[in-house]
Design a protein around this motif. Structure first.
Motif, mmCIF file in Angstrom:
data_model
loop_
_atom_site.group_PDB
_atom_site.id
_atom_site.type_symbol
_atom_site.label_atom_id
_atom_site.label_comp_id
_atom_site.label_asym_id
_atom_site.label_seq_id
_atom_site.Cartn_x
_atom_site.Cartn_y
_atom_site.Cartn_z
ATOM 1 N N PRO A 103 -8.621 5.130 -1.696
ATOM 2 C CA PRO A 103 -8.313 5.183 -0.256
ATOM 3 C C PRO A 103 -8.677 3.838 0.381
ATOM 4 C CG PRO A 103 -9.668 7.052 -0.935
ATOM 5 C CD PRO A 103 -9.652 6.096 -2.081
ATOM 6 N N THR A 138 0.846 -1.202 0.000
ATOM 7 C CA THR A 138 0.000 0.000 0.000
ATOM 8 C C THR A 138 0.879 1.249 0.000
ATOM 9 O OG1 THR A 138 -0.113 -0.029 2.413
ATOM 10 C CG2 THR A 138 -1.878 -1.160 1.217
ATOM 11 N N VAL A 163 -6.444 5.058 -8.083
ATOM 12 C CA VAL A 163 -6.061 5.136 -6.672
ATOM 13 C C VAL A 163 -7.322 5.101 -5.808
ATOM 14 C CG1 VAL A 163 -4.932 6.534 -4.910
ATOM 15 C CG2 VAL A 163 -4.023 6.496 -7.236
ATOM 16 N N CYS A 179 -3.497 4.229 0.760
ATOM 17 C CA CYS A 179 -4.171 4.044 -0.528
ATOM 18 C C CYS A 179 -3.628 2.816 -1.238
ATOM 19 C CB CYS A 179 -3.956 5.261 -1.433
ATOM 20 S SG CYS A 179 -4.672 6.767 -0.801
ATOM 21 N N VAL A 215 -14.016 3.743 -2.515
ATOM 22 C CA VAL A 215 -12.985 3.467 -1.499
ATOM 23 C C VAL A 215 -12.899 1.962 -1.288
ATOM 24 C CG1 VAL A 215 -13.409 5.667 -0.336
ATOM 25 C CG2 VAL A 215 -14.604 3.624 0.451
#
Length: 716
Positions: free
Chosen positions: A630, A613, A628, A621, A663
């Protein structure tokens, strides 16, 4: 106030009048665009007329007066004595607002607030012919009489005579003397002199009923001829002396149509005799002597009016009247059910779904073949039952869309813009609760399109566009979701202006704002307190509204996305589940606790090496296919003691979406897809951040349902 009336009658009025008033709002806006549409004028007239009739029956005087004045205006309009214009429509729409307000008061059993006298006076002024004095006395009764014909009831005297002519021509070969009597009646229409003689009338009766059946009637009547002139006119004998009584006339009708039956439903003696019946009674209508009063003449025609309704059926059918009687009850194909009862049934089906899930889990552990078959059958039946019950709760989204023609019309007039509203997919069905919940968000979005999106007519002309802007509202079903689109062909959104506003409002600093994508800029309009309007108006400019929309759609487990092109227009897409009661979810494990992620939010799932990560802006992220995302370890938020545990090297990651934002959630274990029934959290737990409710899993445990937007807003 007559609320002591039978509650069932009141409920029938509320249902019928409610549907009419919903249609009226749409029809009135449509009329402004098509002022010469006579069908529309008649439909609106009938709408006010019907509501007035029901209100009169319940003695709701204030409602009757307002509807009556509006009805008079449309009576003048449909007689082409006045033209439809915007000022007239303003007054009528204001009257409709008062009618709707009074209707709500009736629904709530409150005292009615009458429409202001000045509004009634303005309506009454519009009910006068344009440029003339008061309408002629004959105009109103004439309209009143013709109205039932449009509603499928009685027909006019002229239509009745034409129908008689046609029948007499057809049957002249079979009943020659009756034909001659009928032709005498037809001649009477033009000349007014030829009358049927007593002999011809007797011959006609003999043909219908056999020789001498009514021979005693005229003789018995002669004695009382002096005082029986009025009934004689009803019976229609044209000779001054030989008259029959009312009772004999009723007996004659009974013989013709069957005891107590109306002409439309009754059984006639035979098809060949049938045409003679109207001739017999049509003769009196036209041949009453000059001495007879006009009212007697009118009475003579009354029993006949509904008769022609049966003629076309009798012409081609061997058993003319029976099908009509058998089919009459079939019209009652709907039943009104209290929504609470539907909700109770839905809850029971939900419990059944939970039992089904439990049995499926047990069946999977068992090796008994019969057990597997029984569980499979139960699964099929439960799924069908669930689908059927959901269908009973479904309503067309037209119930929401129906209010928008009026909203757009009033707003465009207020802003001095020219806007055309186009609607598609009004018949798309969705859950009753969703129909109600979507109403406010859609009003905000449509108002926003008219106010912010559509430019002023002069600006559009300079840009080479037509003066009239178009707002399109459409709905369609996609799998177990509904897609709603609000589009406009206006100015579109400028990402640079949105970035600048975001910095001015302190939502982002300059660097962060510069890094925003166009799509993220468009989503800024949903931020609380955000508005691009320089001046505050009564329509917009306070930054209130769009954030409410986003919150509401989030509560419905829905998603919002925006597409826009500068100078071309904008498009907002809303995606919501078909129903709120039963939800497809992805079951996950965090530690030894079960959680349910709404499947509508889940984009994809993969296994990830957590050692690879990255940290961006202080946030962990991951990069997947050059995108990308989160990354959040939701176990730290939702499980007691989860924050202190070590992060494993490998884990499952679920990518979830909220609008355009995506996300990744790190989870310990994936259990699989499961349909769950949402149970509200108790009063003590209500409002817990990140939780939409709870459910019972297939293994009998309780699982919390995650509310993704709320979870990120509180913890992320």
């Amino acid at each position: 106030m007559a609320f002591d009336a039978d509650e069932e009658i009141l409920q029938d009025f509320l249902v019928e009048a409610g549907e009419i008033l919903e249609k009226l709002s749409e029809q009135l806006v449509d009329l402004e665009r098509h002022p010469d549409d006579s069908d529309l004028l008649n439909a609106i007239f009938r709408g006010f007329h019907t509501v007035k009739g029901g209100a009169g029956f319940l003695q709701l005087e204030a409602l009757v007066n307002c509807c009556h004045s509006a009805e008079n205006v449309f009576d003048i309009l449909r007689n082409h004595k006045r033209k439809v214009d915007s000022e007239l429509m303003d007054v009528v729409l204001e009257a409709l607002d008062y009618v709707n307000a009074m209707f709500e008061q009736v629904r709530n059993h409150e005292e009615l607030t009458p429409a202001p006298d000045e509004l009634i006076a303005r309506l009454d002024a519009l009910a006068q012919p344009e440029g003339e004095g008061a309408p002629t006395a004959a105009a109103q009764p004439e309209q009143e009489e013709s109205e039932p014909a449009e509603d499928g009831g009685d027909i006019t005297d002229d239509e009745f005579e034409q129908l008689l002519d046609a029948l007499q021509d057809e049957k002249s070969a079979e009943v020659s003397s009756a034909s001659s009597a009928g032709s005498a009646g037809v001649d009477q229409e033009s000349s007014g002199d030829d009358e049927i003689t007593d002999d011809e009338f007797e011959a006609l009766l003999d043909q219908l009923h056999g020789k001498g059946q009514f021979a005693g009637a005229p003789a018995g009547e002669e004695e009382a001829s002096g005082k029986e002139e009025k009934p004689a006119a009803k019976a229609g004998s044209a000779g001054g002396d030989d008259l029959i009584t009312d009772d004999e006339f009723e007996k004659l009708l009974d013989d013709l149509h069957g005891k107590g039956g109306s002409p439309t439903a009754g059984g006639e003696p035979s098809a060949s005799k049938e045409p003679a019946a109207p001739k017999q009674t049509s003769a009196p209508k036209q041949t009453s002597s000059p001495k007879e009063p006009a009212s007697a003449k009118a009475n003579a025609s009354k029993p006949e009016k509904s008769k022609p309704a049966e003629k076309p059926e009798a012409k081609g059918a061997a058993a003319p009247a029976m099908p009509a009687r058998e089919n009459a009850p079939a019209a009652e194909t709907t039943v009104r059910v209290d929504t609470k009862r539907l909700d109770d049934i839905m809850n029971m089906v939900g419990e059944l779904v939970l039992v089904r899930n439990r049995l499926q889990r047990l069946g999977a552990e068992s090796e008994d073949e019969h057990m597997h078959k029984a569980v499979s059958n139960l699964d099929v039946v439960t799924t069908d039952l669930q689908s059927a019950v959901m269908q009973t709760r479904m309503q067309p989204i037209k119930k929401v869309f129906g209010r928008f023609p009026r909203v757009v019309r009033d707003l465009a007039r207020n802003l001095k813009k020219e806007v055309n509203l186009v609607m598609h997919g009004e018949e798309t069905d969705l859950d009753k609760n969703l129909v109600e919940a979507l109403s406010d968000p859609l009003v905000h979005l449509v108002r926003n399109s008219v106010d912010h999106g559509i430019e002023a007519p002069e600006v559009r002309e300079k840009a080479g566009k037509p003066r009239q802007g178009t707002v399109t509202l459409s709905a369609e079903q996609e799998g177990d979701h509904i897609l709603l689109f609000i589009e406009d062909d206006g100015a579109g959104m400028d990402p640079e202006v949105l970035r600048r506003k975001a910095v001015e409002k302190g939502i982002y600093d300059q660097d962060a704002a510069d890094r925003l994508t166009n799509s993220e800029c468009y989503n800024l309009i949903f931020a609380a307190g955000f508005s691009t309007k320089e001046q505050i108006s009564d329509v917009s400019g306070r930054g209130v509204g769009m954030d409410v929309v986003k919150t509401k759609i989030g509560q419905l487990n829905g998603q919002l996305s925006i597409e826009s092109e500068l100078g071309k227009g904008s498009r907002i897409v809303i995606k919501v589940p078909l129903t709120l009661a039963i939800m497809p979810t992805l079951m996950i494990m965090l530690g030894d606790q079960s959680f349910a992620l709404p499947l509508v939010n889940v984009v994809e799932i993969f296994h990830l090496d957590l050692t690879k990560t990255n940290i961006v802006d202080g946030r962990e992220c991951i990069v997947v296919r050059d995108k990308v995302f989160p990354l959040f370890h939701i176990k730290r938020w939702l499980v007691r003691g989860g924050a202190g545990q070590e992060v494993p090297d490998n884990a499952h990651v679920v990518i979830v979406a909220m609008g355009t934002k995506q996300v990744g959630f790190v989870v310990d274990q994936l259990v699989g897809q499961e349909e769950v029934v949402i149970k509200p959290l108790g009063r003590a737990l209500q409002g817990t951040p990140g939780m939409a409710g709870a459910t019972i899993t297939g293994d009998g445990r309780i699982a919390l349902i995650i509310d993704v937007p709320s979870l990120l807003q509180h913890y992320g």
